[in-house]
Design an enzyme around this catalytic site. Structure first.
Site, PDB file in Angstrom:
ATOM      1  N   PHE A 193      10.210  36.042   0.155  1.00 13.70           N
ATOM      2  CA  PHE A 193      10.036  34.491   0.107  1.00 13.70           C
ATOM      3  C   PHE A 193      11.312  34.132  -0.948  1.00 13.70           C
ATOM      4  CE2 PHE A 193       5.909  35.043   0.790  1.00 13.70           C
ATOM      5  CZ  PHE A 193       5.184  33.988   1.075  1.00 13.70           C
ATOM      6  N   GLU A 194      12.321  33.327  -0.434  1.00 15.05           N
ATOM      7  CA  GLU A 194      13.500  32.880  -1.319  1.00 15.05           C
ATOM      8  C   GLU A 194      13.239  31.549  -1.462  1.00 15.05           C
ATOM      9  OE1 GLU A 194      15.912  34.566  -2.688  1.00 15.05           O
ATOM     10  OE2 GLU A 194      15.907  36.502  -1.740  1.00 15.05           O
ATOM     11  N   ALA A 195      13.274  30.928  -2.764  1.00 14.05           N
ATOM     12  CA  ALA A 195      13.145  29.535  -3.067  1.00 14.05           C
ATOM     13  C   ALA A 195      14.801  29.201  -3.377  1.00 14.05           C
ATOM     14  CB  ALA A 195      12.381  29.250  -4.363  1.00 14.05           C
TER      15      ALA A 195
END
Length: 368
Positions: free
Chosen positions: A240-242
């Protein structure tokens, strides 16, 4: 399950906000968690700060998550605590998760890096390049946790810079995903396909809220990366990359979308509906590209015709600087010249009288 009916503001953890999130911020909340959560100290950092896990649920499907492997990537940590608040509520969603899943979360894997707001740990080692050697205590803690818990799925929670856009569009990559490769040829094993399906489910959910703002992270293989390593061990792993949402440098909007993505993934795992999602749709998610500046100044030759050619632009990026336990954003010139095809989160054009006057102010004088 559609998530649009959830009152996010009612479960958002108000004690955590902004970009600077450390051991000192989360410990009081962790110590006050109700009995449905099991809090454990599973190790210590280089500088002897505790590394905690929070475990909840008693179902057969096991999910392991870890956040702030890079100390300056805190958005996903905030979303984790929002998830805790959802679980506390007596809702159908929370009771289903508790009965079908066992979830173990490391809120901050790199507490030393978090304290000084750096990617690296206290030994100046990138923990996400230490999966094979495991030279650092934090790397050993994660691997030991993985081996003892024996998860069915892993969520590797990170944050990315404001430079990322989606495909060739002018939309920021607010959330990006990756099903890590397990070999140099980037083949698709059963477990990698499961990762892809889960990402397809999250992408479909997020398109309802932020259409066109979901990207696919580069899948170049690196066995030293934790996600690649766990994928090599045949455990479906998702990165996951915010990322950036317009005018949201504190990442308070982005945390909501990370929360929605995590909850959707948990729901799909909980309900055994993973096979409903076509893995080929994973490749329809556009690649992340690096075409954004925080500020793009066009036609800068109008301000300084000696220094710049006609049509030249300036690309300015913010440096995130820790001052007095707050993150400040300091503008720095990154690139100049022909920047055709690039975008700005804010764009000024010197051909505009209003922009010209503003750009001549002291704010930009040292950059131009």
């Amino acid at each position: 399950m559609r998530l649009s009916h959830i009152d996010y503001n009612s479960i958002k953890e108000k004690a955590l906000k902004g970009r600077y999130i450390t051991h000192n911020h989360i410990t009081p909340i962790l110590k006050d968690l109700p009995a449905v959560f099991k809090l454990e100290e599973i190790g210590r950092s280089v500088k002897d700060l505790p590394i905690y896990t929070v475990t909840f649920g008693n179902g057969p499907k096991k999910i392991l998550m870890w956040s702030q492997m890079h100390g300056n990537e805190s958005t996903t940590t905030k979303a984790i605590f929002d998830l805790f608040n959802l679980i506390v509520g007596s809702s159908k969603i929370s009771s289903t998760i508790l009965s079908t899943c066992t979830i173990k979360i490391i809120p901050i894997l790199n507490p030393d890096g978090a304290m000084v707001y750096t990617r690296m740990n206290a030994n100046i080692v990138d923990l996400n390049r230490d999966a094979q050697e495991r030279s650092q205590p934090e790397s050993k803690v994660l691997r030991n946790c993985y081996e003892h818990f024996k998860p069915d799925f892993c969520f590797n929670l990170h944050g990315q810079r404001t430079i990322f856009n989606v495909g060739n569009s002018s939309k920021p990559a607010t959330v990006s995903f990756l099903a890590p490769a397990f070999d140099k040829e980037r083949n698709i094993s059963f477990t990698r396909a499961q990762s892809m399906r889960l990402i397809v489910a999250m992408n479909q959910e997020l398109q309802e809220s932020i259409p066109g703002q979901i990207g696919r992270y580069d899948d170049g293989f690196n066995a030293n990366c934790v996600g690649d390593t766990f994928q090599m061990l045949n455990i479906p792993t998702i990165l996951f990359e915010a990322g950036h949402y317009p005018n949201d440098y504190d990442r308070e909007e982005t945390r909501k979308f990370i929360f929605i993505a995590m909850l959707k993934a948990i729901d799909v795992i909980s309900s055994d509906t993973l096979e409903n999602y076509d893995q080929s749709a994973y490749f329809e998610i556009p690649d992340n590209n690096k075409l954004f500046f925080d500020i793009l100044i066009k036609n800068v030759h109008i301000i300084d015709p000696i220094k710049y050619k006609e049509g030249d632009s300036l690309g300015i990026l913010y440096k995130e600087v820790l001052k007095n336990e707050q993150i400040t954003f300091e503008a720095s010139l990154e690139k100049s010249g022909n920047l055709e095809g690039y975008f700005g989160h804010k764009t000024y054009d010197c051909t505009s009288e209003n922009d010209f006057s503003y750009l001549k102010s002291a704010t930009f004088a040292k950059l131009i």
